[in-house]
Scaffold this motif. Sequence first.
Motif, PDB file in Angstrom:
ATOM      1  N   ILE A   1      -6.755   2.347   6.191  1.00  0.00           N
ATOM      2  CA  ILE A   1      -6.577   0.974   5.686  1.00  0.00           C
ATOM      3  C   ILE A   1      -6.090   0.038   6.794  1.00  0.00           C
ATOM      4  CG2 ILE A   1      -5.211  -0.464   4.109  1.00  0.00           C
ATOM      5  CD1 ILE A   1      -7.483   1.013   2.749  1.00  0.00           C
ATOM      6  N   ILE A   2      -5.135   0.500   7.609  1.00  0.00           N
ATOM      7  CA  ILE A   2      -4.643  -0.339   8.719  1.00  0.00           C
ATOM      8  C   ILE A   2      -5.794  -0.672   9.669  1.00  0.00           C
ATOM      9  CG2 ILE A   2      -3.188  -0.361  10.789  1.00  0.00           C
ATOM     10  CD1 ILE A   2      -1.147   1.347   9.157  1.00  0.00           C
TER      11      ILE A   2
ATOM     12  N   GLU B   1     -14.843   6.606   6.078  1.00  0.00           N
ATOM     13  CA  GLU B   1     -15.685   5.574   6.679  1.00  0.00           C
ATOM     14  C   GLU B   1     -15.667   4.324   5.809  1.00  0.00           C
ATOM     15  OE1 GLU B   1     -20.309   4.733   7.953  1.00  0.00           O
ATOM     16  OE2 GLU B   1     -19.591   6.804   7.855  1.00  0.00           O
ATOM     17  N   ILE B   2     -15.075   3.270   6.338  1.00  0.00           N
ATOM     18  CA  ILE B   2     -15.030   1.984   5.633  1.00  0.00           C
ATOM     19  C   ILE B   2     -15.732   0.960   6.517  1.00  0.00           C
ATOM     20  CG2 ILE B   2     -13.599   0.194   4.596  1.00  0.00           C
ATOM     21  CD1 ILE B   2     -11.314   2.254   4.416  1.00  0.00           C
ATOM     22  N   HIS B   3     -16.819   0.395   6.032  1.00  0.00           N
ATOM     23  CA  HIS B   3     -17.511  -0.648   6.795  1.00  0.00           C
ATOM     24  C   HIS B   3     -16.597  -1.860   6.897  1.00  0.00           C
ATOM     25  CE1 HIS B   3     -20.403  -3.623   8.070  1.00  0.00           C
ATOM     26  NE2 HIS B   3     -21.266  -2.627   8.317  1.00  0.00           N
ATOM     27  N   PRO B   4     -16.501  -2.480   8.081  1.00  0.00           N
ATOM     28  CA  PRO B   4     -15.592  -3.623   8.231  1.00  0.00           C
ATOM     29  C   PRO B   4     -15.967  -4.833   7.397  1.00  0.00           C
ATOM     30  CG  PRO B   4     -16.853  -3.258  10.250  1.00  0.00           C
ATOM     31  CD  PRO B   4     -17.139  -2.109   9.339  1.00  0.00           C
ATOM     32  N   GLY B   5     -17.187  -4.880   6.872  1.00  0.00           N
ATOM     33  CA  GLY B   5     -17.598  -5.997   6.028  1.00  0.00           C
ATOM     34  C   GLY B   5     -17.149  -5.863   4.581  1.00  0.00           C
TER      35      GLY B   5
ATOM     36  N   TYR C   1      -8.993  -0.509   9.030  1.00  0.00           N
ATOM     37  CA  TYR C   1      -9.973  -1.333   8.319  1.00  0.00           C
ATOM     38  C   TYR C   1      -9.556  -2.805   8.359  1.00  0.00           C
ATOM     39  CZ  TYR C   1     -11.440  -4.205   4.468  1.00  0.00           C
ATOM     40  OH  TYR C   1     -11.856  -5.284   3.732  1.00  0.00           O
ATOM     41  N   ARG C   2      -8.284  -3.097   8.102  1.00  0.00           N
ATOM     42  CA  ARG C   2      -7.843  -4.503   8.045  1.00  0.00           C
ATOM     43  C   ARG C   2      -8.038  -5.194   9.405  1.00  0.00           C
ATOM     44  NH1 ARG C   2      -6.422  -5.021   2.995  1.00  0.00           N
ATOM     45  NH2 ARG C   2      -5.060  -3.544   1.936  1.00  0.00           N
ATOM     46  N   ILE C   3      -7.791  -4.450  10.491  1.00  0.00           N
ATOM     47  CA  ILE C   3      -8.026  -5.017  11.831  1.00  0.00           C
ATOM     48  C   ILE C   3      -9.533  -5.220  12.048  1.00  0.00           C
ATOM     49  CG2 ILE C   3      -7.803  -4.617  14.315  1.00  0.00           C
ATOM     50  CD1 ILE C   3      -5.241  -2.940  13.586  1.00  0.00           C
ATOM     51  N   ALA C   4     -10.328  -4.210  11.703  1.00  0.00           N
ATOM     52  CA  ALA C   4     -11.785  -4.307  11.864  1.00  0.00           C
ATOM     53  C   ALA C   4     -12.357  -5.429  10.999  1.00  0.00           C
ATOM     54  CB  ALA C   4     -12.443  -2.970  11.526  1.00  0.00           C
ATOM     55  N   HIS C   5     -11.829  -5.586   9.786  1.00  0.00           N
ATOM     56  CA  HIS C   5     -12.293  -6.651   8.881  1.00  0.00           C
ATOM     57  C   HIS C   5     -11.996  -8.028   9.478  1.00  0.00           C
ATOM     58  CE1 HIS C   5     -13.547  -8.318   5.057  1.00  0.00           C
ATOM     59  NE2 HIS C   5     -12.409  -8.994   4.963  1.00  0.00           N
ATOM     60  N   PHE C   6     -10.826  -8.171  10.098  1.00  0.00           N
ATOM     61  CA  PHE C   6     -10.471  -9.417  10.779  1.00  0.00           C
ATOM     62  C   PHE C   6     -11.495  -9.712  11.880  1.00  0.00           C
ATOM     63  CE2 PHE C   6      -8.493 -11.562  14.370  1.00  0.00           C
ATOM     64  CZ  PHE C   6      -8.001 -12.706  13.773  1.00  0.00           C
ATOM     65  N   LEU C   7     -11.811  -8.696  12.690  1.00  0.00           N
ATOM     66  CA  LEU C   7     -12.800  -8.869  13.762  1.00  0.00           C
ATOM     67  C   LEU C   7     -14.173  -9.214  13.195  1.00  0.00           C
ATOM     68  CD1 LEU C   7     -11.764  -5.842  16.017  1.00  0.00           C
ATOM     69  CD2 LEU C   7     -11.328  -8.278  16.471  1.00  0.00           C
ATOM     70  N   TYR C   8     -14.544  -8.542  12.117  1.00  0.00           N
ATOM     71  CA  TYR C   8     -15.840  -8.773  11.464  1.00  0.00           C
ATOM     72  C   TYR C   8     -15.937 -10.216  10.960  1.00  0.00           C
ATOM     73  CZ  TYR C   8     -19.820  -7.815   8.359  1.00  0.00           C
ATOM     74  OH  TYR C   8     -21.035  -7.832   7.728  1.00  0.00           O
ATOM     75  N   ASN C   9     -14.867 -10.687  10.338  1.00  0.00           N
ATOM     76  CA  ASN C   9     -14.853 -12.062   9.815  1.00  0.00           C
ATOM     77  C   ASN C   9     -14.890 -13.109  10.928  1.00  0.00           C
ATOM     78  OD1 ASN C   9     -14.887 -11.327   7.136  1.00  0.00           O
ATOM     79  ND2 ASN C   9     -12.663 -11.381   6.920  1.00  0.00           N
ATOM     80  N   HIS C  10     -14.488 -12.710  12.135  1.00  0.00           N
ATOM     81  CA  HIS C  10     -14.539 -13.610  13.290  1.00  0.00           C
ATOM     82  C   HIS C  10     -15.761 -13.318  14.166  1.00  0.00           C
ATOM     83  CE1 HIS C  10     -10.456 -14.399  11.931  1.00  0.00           C
ATOM     84  NE2 HIS C  10     -10.585 -15.556  12.556  1.00  0.00           N
ATOM     85  N   ARG C  11     -16.778 -12.694  13.551  1.00  0.00           N
ATOM     86  CA  ARG C  11     -18.087 -12.468  14.147  1.00  0.00           C
ATOM     87  C   ARG C  11     -18.054 -11.592  15.397  1.00  0.00           C
ATOM     88  NH1 ARG C  11     -21.762 -14.901  11.546  1.00  0.00           N
ATOM     89  NH2 ARG C  11     -23.302 -14.944  13.211  1.00  0.00           N
ATOM     90  N   MET C  12     -17.028 -10.755  15.511  1.00  0.00           N
ATOM     91  CA  MET C  12     -16.967  -9.771  16.596  1.00  0.00           C
ATOM     92  C   MET C  12     -17.464  -8.441  16.022  1.00  0.00           C
ATOM     93  SD  MET C  12     -13.455 -10.767  18.520  1.00  0.00           S
ATOM     94  CE  MET C  12     -12.561 -11.909  17.488  1.00  0.00           C
ATOM     95  N   PHE C  13     -18.762  -8.420  15.666  1.00  0.00           N
ATOM     96  CA  PHE C  13     -19.333  -7.308  14.908  1.00  0.00           C
ATOM     97  C   PHE C  13     -19.294  -5.982  15.663  1.00  0.00           C
ATOM     98  CE2 PHE C  13     -21.718 -11.090  13.280  1.00  0.00           C
ATOM     99  CZ  PHE C  13     -21.048 -11.166  12.069  1.00  0.00           C
ATOM    100  N   PHE C  14     -19.602  -6.008  16.958  1.00  0.00           N
ATOM    101  CA  PHE C  14     -19.606  -4.764  17.720  1.00  0.00           C
ATOM    102  C   PHE C  14     -18.215  -4.145  17.772  1.00  0.00           C
ATOM    103  CE2 PHE C  14     -19.237  -2.194  21.516  1.00  0.00           C
ATOM    104  CZ  PHE C  14     -20.323  -1.336  21.378  1.00  0.00           C
ATOM    105  N   LEU C  15     -17.204  -4.951  18.085  1.00  0.00           N
ATOM    106  CA  LEU C  15     -15.828  -4.436  18.133  1.00  0.00           C
ATOM    107  C   LEU C  15     -15.378  -3.934  16.762  1.00  0.00           C
ATOM    108  CD1 LEU C  15     -13.972  -7.006  20.423  1.00  0.00           C
ATOM    109  CD2 LEU C  15     -14.473  -4.615  20.922  1.00  0.00           C
ATOM    110  N   ALA C  16     -15.755  -4.663  15.719  1.00  0.00           N
ATOM    111  CA  ALA C  16     -15.393  -4.262  14.358  1.00  0.00           C
ATOM    112  C   ALA C  16     -15.992  -2.905  14.021  1.00  0.00           C
ATOM    113  CB  ALA C  16     -15.847  -5.320  13.356  1.00  0.00           C
ATOM    114  N   ARG C  17     -17.286  -2.721  14.317  1.00  0.00           N
ATOM    115  CA  ARG C  17     -17.948  -1.439  14.029  1.00  0.00           C
ATOM    116  C   ARG C  17     -17.383  -0.319  14.897  1.00  0.00           C
ATOM    117  NH1 ARG C  17     -22.543  -0.833  10.992  1.00  0.00           N
ATOM    118  NH2 ARG C  17     -21.817   1.310  11.040  1.00  0.00           N
TER     119      ARG C  17
ATOM    120  N   ASP D   1       0.826  -1.208   0.000  1.00  0.00           N
ATOM    121  CA  ASP D   1       0.000   0.000   0.000  1.00  0.00           C
ATOM    122  C   ASP D   1       0.864   1.264   0.000  1.00  0.00           C
ATOM    123  OD1 ASP D   1      -2.267  -1.607   0.082  1.00  0.00           O
ATOM    124  OD2 ASP D   1      -2.517  -1.418   2.249  1.00  0.00           O
ATOM    125  N   ILE D   2       1.897   1.279   0.826  1.00  0.00           N
ATOM    126  CA  ILE D   2       2.788   2.445   0.892  1.00  0.00           C
ATOM    127  C   ILE D   2       3.517   2.628  -0.431  1.00  0.00           C
ATOM    128  CG2 ILE D   2       4.881   3.370   1.971  1.00  0.00           C
ATOM    129  CD1 ILE D   2       3.851   2.108   4.610  1.00  0.00           C
TER     130      ILE D   2
END
Length: 194
Positions: free
Chosen positions: A35-36, A67-71, A38-54, A8-9
């Motif tokens: 982006i950094i 604003e990037i939705h973690p999904g 988002y990637r952490i939030a996306h990881f949380l989202y994929n592991h069904r930790m929706f509240f933490l991801a949001r 990315d850089i």
Amino acid sequence: MFDSLKYDIRNIMNNDPAARTVLEVLLLYPSIHAIILYRIAHFLYNHRMFFLARALSQFSRFLTGIEIHPGAKIGKGLFIDHGMGVVIGETTEIGNNVTIYHSVTLGGTGKDKGKRHPTVENNVIIGAGAKILGPINIGANSKIGANSVVLSDIPPYSTAVGIPAKIVKKNNSKIVEIYNYLGYSKKIYNEMVI
């Protein structure tokens, strides 16, 4: 994640003439921060930790104005230039090496269920203020003009502008219809081309 960050850089350094050093990009570019996070939030989202991801995505929004939705699914090399006001919806899919300028929305129309946001293929450039709405596809190597409103598919290697967006270039060839759309007669179009 670190390989993606390096990529990315490097992509920002290659595409932004204002980027002077890697340290400047890493510390001062909201695109990288978004982006950094988002990637952490996306990881949380994929592991069904929706509240933490949001919660993390909202913190990122507060910090960067992006604003990037973690999904959302985002490939490598996304460059959000300036960034402020960018919105990327939950079912958006973005390929590799995409450039997005400020105030762009990749959103829904409110009418669709399931996949309701756009798919943006590789090497697309989206101009400032563009709105791309609904479960549509933006083909690889296409360009979307500033402030355009895109409501239907754009084929690869095309340029689209206007409200609603019309294709003005396809496979690097001008489209005659755009001149009719803008109110030019065929005679004037012929004089412009000759």
